[in-house]
Design a protein around this motif. Structure first.
Motif, mmCIF file in Angstrom:
data_model
loop_
_atom_site.group_PDB
_atom_site.id
_atom_site.type_symbol
_atom_site.label_atom_id
_atom_site.label_comp_id
_atom_site.label_asym_id
_atom_site.label_seq_id
_atom_site.Cartn_x
_atom_site.Cartn_y
_atom_site.Cartn_z
ATOM 1 N N ARG A 5 77.241 -20.767 -59.209
ATOM 2 C CA ARG A 5 76.721 -21.119 -57.888
ATOM 3 C C ARG A 5 75.957 -22.424 -58.051
ATOM 4 O O ARG A 5 74.979 -22.472 -58.810
ATOM 5 C CB ARG A 5 75.800 -19.999 -57.369
ATOM 6 C CG ARG A 5 75.217 -20.237 -56.011
ATOM 7 C CD ARG A 5 76.141 -19.679 -54.952
ATOM 8 N NE ARG A 5 75.792 -20.131 -53.635
ATOM 9 C CZ ARG A 5 75.334 -19.343 -52.670
ATOM 10 N NH1 ARG A 5 75.160 -18.064 -52.904
ATOM 11 N NH2 ARG A 5 75.076 -19.833 -51.490
ATOM 12 N N LEU A 7 74.418 -26.335 -56.352
ATOM 13 C CA LEU A 7 73.978 -27.155 -55.226
ATOM 14 C C LEU A 7 74.211 -28.605 -55.615
ATOM 15 O O LEU A 7 73.765 -29.041 -56.674
ATOM 16 C CB LEU A 7 72.493 -26.923 -54.934
ATOM 17 C CG LEU A 7 71.858 -27.807 -53.862
ATOM 18 C CD1 LEU A 7 72.500 -27.546 -52.493
ATOM 19 C CD2 LEU A 7 70.350 -27.566 -53.795
ATOM 20 N N ASP A 31 77.196 -25.348 -52.552
ATOM 21 C CA ASP A 31 76.423 -25.713 -51.371
ATOM 22 C C ASP A 31 76.120 -27.195 -51.498
ATOM 23 O O ASP A 31 76.104 -27.742 -52.605
ATOM 24 C CB ASP A 31 75.106 -24.934 -51.307
ATOM 25 C CG ASP A 31 75.316 -23.470 -50.940
ATOM 26 O OD1 ASP A 31 76.352 -23.143 -50.323
ATOM 27 O OD2 ASP A 31 74.450 -22.652 -51.288
ATOM 28 N N ALA A 33 73.634 -30.632 -50.028
ATOM 29 C CA ALA A 33 72.463 -31.133 -49.311
ATOM 30 C C ALA A 33 72.514 -32.657 -49.358
ATOM 31 O O ALA A 33 72.933 -33.236 -50.358
ATOM 32 C CB ALA A 33 71.177 -30.614 -49.948
ATOM 33 N N GLU A 38 66.081 -31.410 -47.961
ATOM 34 C CA GLU A 38 67.040 -30.350 -47.637
ATOM 35 C C GLU A 38 67.330 -29.506 -48.882
ATOM 36 O O GLU A 38 67.414 -28.272 -48.812
ATOM 37 C CB GLU A 38 68.337 -30.966 -47.097
ATOM 38 C CG GLU A 38 69.362 -29.955 -46.658
ATOM 39 C CD GLU A 38 70.665 -30.587 -46.170
ATOM 40 O OE1 GLU A 38 71.576 -29.820 -45.818
ATOM 41 O OE2 GLU A 38 70.791 -31.828 -46.149
ATOM 42 N N ALA A 39 67.463 -30.165 -50.031
ATOM 43 C CA ALA A 39 67.746 -29.444 -51.287
ATOM 44 C C ALA A 39 66.624 -28.466 -51.627
ATOM 45 O O ALA A 39 66.890 -27.320 -52.001
ATOM 46 C CB ALA A 39 67.933 -30.444 -52.428
ATOM 47 N N LYS A 42 66.918 -25.341 -49.654
ATOM 48 C CA LYS A 42 67.999 -24.459 -50.120
ATOM 49 C C LYS A 42 67.611 -23.766 -51.431
ATOM 50 O O LYS A 42 67.969 -22.613 -51.657
ATOM 51 C CB LYS A 42 69.299 -25.255 -50.286
ATOM 52 C CG LYS A 42 69.886 -25.688 -48.962
ATOM 53 C CD LYS A 42 71.213 -26.387 -49.111
ATOM 54 C CE LYS A 42 71.690 -26.809 -47.745
ATOM 55 N NZ LYS A 42 72.912 -26.192 -47.322
ATOM 56 N N GLU A 45 65.886 -20.581 -51.016
ATOM 57 C CA GLU A 45 66.668 -19.480 -50.469
ATOM 58 C C GLU A 45 67.729 -18.914 -51.410
ATOM 59 O O GLU A 45 68.155 -17.778 -51.236
ATOM 60 C CB GLU A 45 67.368 -19.947 -49.182
ATOM 61 C CG GLU A 45 66.377 -20.358 -48.092
ATOM 62 C CD GLU A 45 67.058 -21.041 -46.922
ATOM 63 O OE1 GLU A 45 68.295 -21.125 -46.898
ATOM 64 O OE2 GLU A 45 66.325 -21.504 -46.033
ATOM 65 N N VAL A 46 68.193 -19.723 -52.368
ATOM 66 C CA VAL A 46 69.341 -19.319 -53.188
ATOM 67 C C VAL A 46 69.020 -19.512 -54.678
ATOM 68 O O VAL A 46 68.364 -20.485 -55.049
ATOM 69 C CB VAL A 46 70.586 -20.175 -52.821
ATOM 70 C CG1 VAL A 46 71.770 -19.826 -53.706
ATOM 71 C CG2 VAL A 46 70.942 -20.005 -51.354
ATOM 72 N N TYR A 48 70.438 -20.792 -57.662
ATOM 73 C CA TYR A 48 71.565 -21.598 -58.150
ATOM 74 C C TYR A 48 71.631 -21.563 -59.672
ATOM 75 O O TYR A 48 70.600 -21.570 -60.346
ATOM 76 C CB TYR A 48 71.426 -23.049 -57.682
ATOM 77 C CG TYR A 48 71.585 -23.202 -56.188
ATOM 78 C CD1 TYR A 48 72.843 -23.109 -55.602
ATOM 79 C CD2 TYR A 48 70.492 -23.418 -55.363
ATOM 80 C CE1 TYR A 48 72.999 -23.221 -54.236
ATOM 81 C CE2 TYR A 48 70.640 -23.538 -53.994
ATOM 82 C CZ TYR A 48 71.900 -23.436 -53.434
ATOM 83 O OH TYR A 48 72.055 -23.542 -52.084
#
Length: 143
Positions: A5, A7, A31, A33, A38-39, A42, A45-46, A48
Motif C-alpha cells: 500500500r 502513497l 493513493d 496526493a 494533502e499527503a 492521508k 488515515e492510512v 502505508y
C-alpha cells in the motif's frame, strides 16, 4: 493481495497519474496526493507501506513533509524523488530519515524494488514494536 500500500506525492499531475497507473498495473495499491499538506492528511488515515515523495513542491517541500510524516508515524518508509537531485539534498534527506533518494525519471523496476524493500523494513519495525509492547505487559504483571 497487493504488493504494497503506497502513497505517491507529486505536484506534477501528469507524472503523478502516470506513475500511479504504472505501479497499480504492477499490483501495488496506490493513493496519490498533489502536495505535502494533502499527503499528511492521508498519512493520518492510512497505514502505508511506503511513500514516494517529490522533493520540490510548493507550500510544503519534500523535506518538510518527510519530517512531519515521520513525527506522525516513525515507521514510515519514505523514498524521495527529485528531478533536481543534489548530493547535499540527498544527504539531508537520509539524515532526516528517508529510506532512499532517487533521481527522476526513476527506473520503474528500481522504484518497485525500493517500495517492496520499504514494505519489508516497515514490517520488521511493526513486529519489533509489537514484541516490545508484549514484553512490557509481561514485565508489568511479572509474568
Amino acid at each position: 493481495m497487493s504488493e504494497a500500500r503506497i502513497l505517491i506525492v507529486d505536484d506534477e499531475k501528469e507524472f503523478l497519474d502516470t506513475v500511479s497507473e504504472r505501479l497499480s498495473n504492477r499490483g501495488f495499491s496506490v493513493d496519490a496526493a498533489q502536495n505535502g499538506v494533502e499527503a499528511l492528511g492521508k498519512i493520518d488515515e492510512v497505514a502505508y507501506d511506503a511513500i514516494v515523495l517529490d522533493l520540490m513542491m510548493p507550500e510544503l517541500d519534500g523535506l518538510e513533509t518527510l519530517k512531519r510524516a515521520l513525527q506522525k508515524k516513525p515507521d514510515l518508509q519514505v523514498i524521495l524523488l527529485s528531478g533536481q537531485a543534489s548530493l547535499e539534498k540527498g544527504v539531508e534527506a537520509m539524515k532526516l530519515g528517508a529510506m532512499d533518494f532517487l533521481e527522476k525519471p526513476a527506473n520503474l523496476d528500481v522504484l518497485a524494488a525500493k517500495i517492496k524493500e520499504g514494505k519489508s523494513r516497515r514490517m520488521v519495525l511493526v513486529e519489533k514494536s509489537r514484541e516490545d509492547a508484549v514484553s512490557e505487559i509481561l514485565k508489568r504483571y511479572s509474568w
